[in-house]
Design an enzyme around this catalytic site. Sequence first.
Site, PDB file in Angstrom:
ATOM      1  N   GLU A  24      31.576  17.059  52.376  1.00  0.00           N
ATOM      2  CA  GLU A  24      32.380  15.837  52.379  1.00  0.00           C
ATOM      3  C   GLU A  24      31.658  14.766  51.577  1.00  0.00           C
ATOM      4  O   GLU A  24      30.446  14.602  51.690  1.00  0.00           O
ATOM      5  CB  GLU A  24      32.608  15.332  53.811  1.00  0.00           C
ATOM      6  CG  GLU A  24      33.519  16.217  54.618  1.00  0.00           C
ATOM      7  CD  GLU A  24      34.009  15.570  55.894  1.00  0.00           C
ATOM      8  OE1 GLU A  24      34.015  14.323  55.997  1.00  0.00           O
ATOM      9  OE2 GLU A  24      34.402  16.326  56.802  1.00  0.00           O
ATOM     10  N   HIS A  81      38.170  15.329  52.919  1.00  0.00           N
ATOM     11  CA  HIS A  81      38.394  16.484  53.777  1.00  0.00           C
ATOM     12  C   HIS A  81      38.569  17.666  52.817  1.00  0.00           C
ATOM     13  O   HIS A  81      39.689  17.964  52.406  1.00  0.00           O
ATOM     14  CB  HIS A  81      39.645  16.308  54.644  1.00  0.00           C
ATOM     15  CG  HIS A  81      39.506  15.312  55.734  1.00  0.00           C
ATOM     16  ND1 HIS A  81      40.585  14.900  56.494  1.00  0.00           N
ATOM     17  CD2 HIS A  81      38.433  14.648  56.231  1.00  0.00           C
ATOM     18  CE1 HIS A  81      40.171  14.023  57.403  1.00  0.00           C
ATOM     19  NE2 HIS A  81      38.874  13.849  57.249  1.00  0.00           N
ATOM     20  N   ASP A  92      37.205  11.976  63.048  1.00  0.00           N
ATOM     21  CA  ASP A  92      37.382  10.613  62.540  1.00  0.00           C
ATOM     22  C   ASP A  92      37.831   9.686  63.667  1.00  0.00           C
ATOM     23  O   ASP A  92      37.314   8.574  63.819  1.00  0.00           O
ATOM     24  CB  ASP A  92      38.424  10.568  61.415  1.00  0.00           C
ATOM     25  CG  ASP A  92      38.008  11.313  60.160  1.00  0.00           C
ATOM     26  OD1 ASP A  92      36.784  11.486  59.933  1.00  0.00           O
ATOM     27  OD2 ASP A  92      38.902  11.713  59.396  1.00  0.00           O
TER      28      ASP A  92
END
Length: 131
Positions: A24, A81, A92
Amino acid sequence: MVIEVSSDVIATVIAEAARAGPAECCGLLLGRSGRISEARPAANVAAEPLLRFEIDPAALFAVHREARAGGPELIGYYHSHPSGHPRPSATDCEHASGDDRAWAIVAGGGVAFWRDTTNGFEPLSHCVVDG
């Protein structure tokens, strides 16, 4: 509420997500008065960057110092993502602060914007502007 986002910001976050994959990516969204004019990449210092993100605290502190000195404001954050969707994940949501800042989530070559409210994430309408 509609937030303006420069086309350069969109290009930067998409490029950063592609560069970082399969990990990420993450960074900071800067600007003024409801306009995001800069996406500033930050190191992902999460213990498991393939599954999570954590913005380097030094980058966050630097942006706050710059803002106090008259620089751009911290409007929000972005992350990717790599194998998901451009909406807040359960992780999140667990780490949301309810600070009313914008979150841009990059997935599948697109970017979606969300507002981190005290009641959870809400879709944030945006319009892309030049530069």
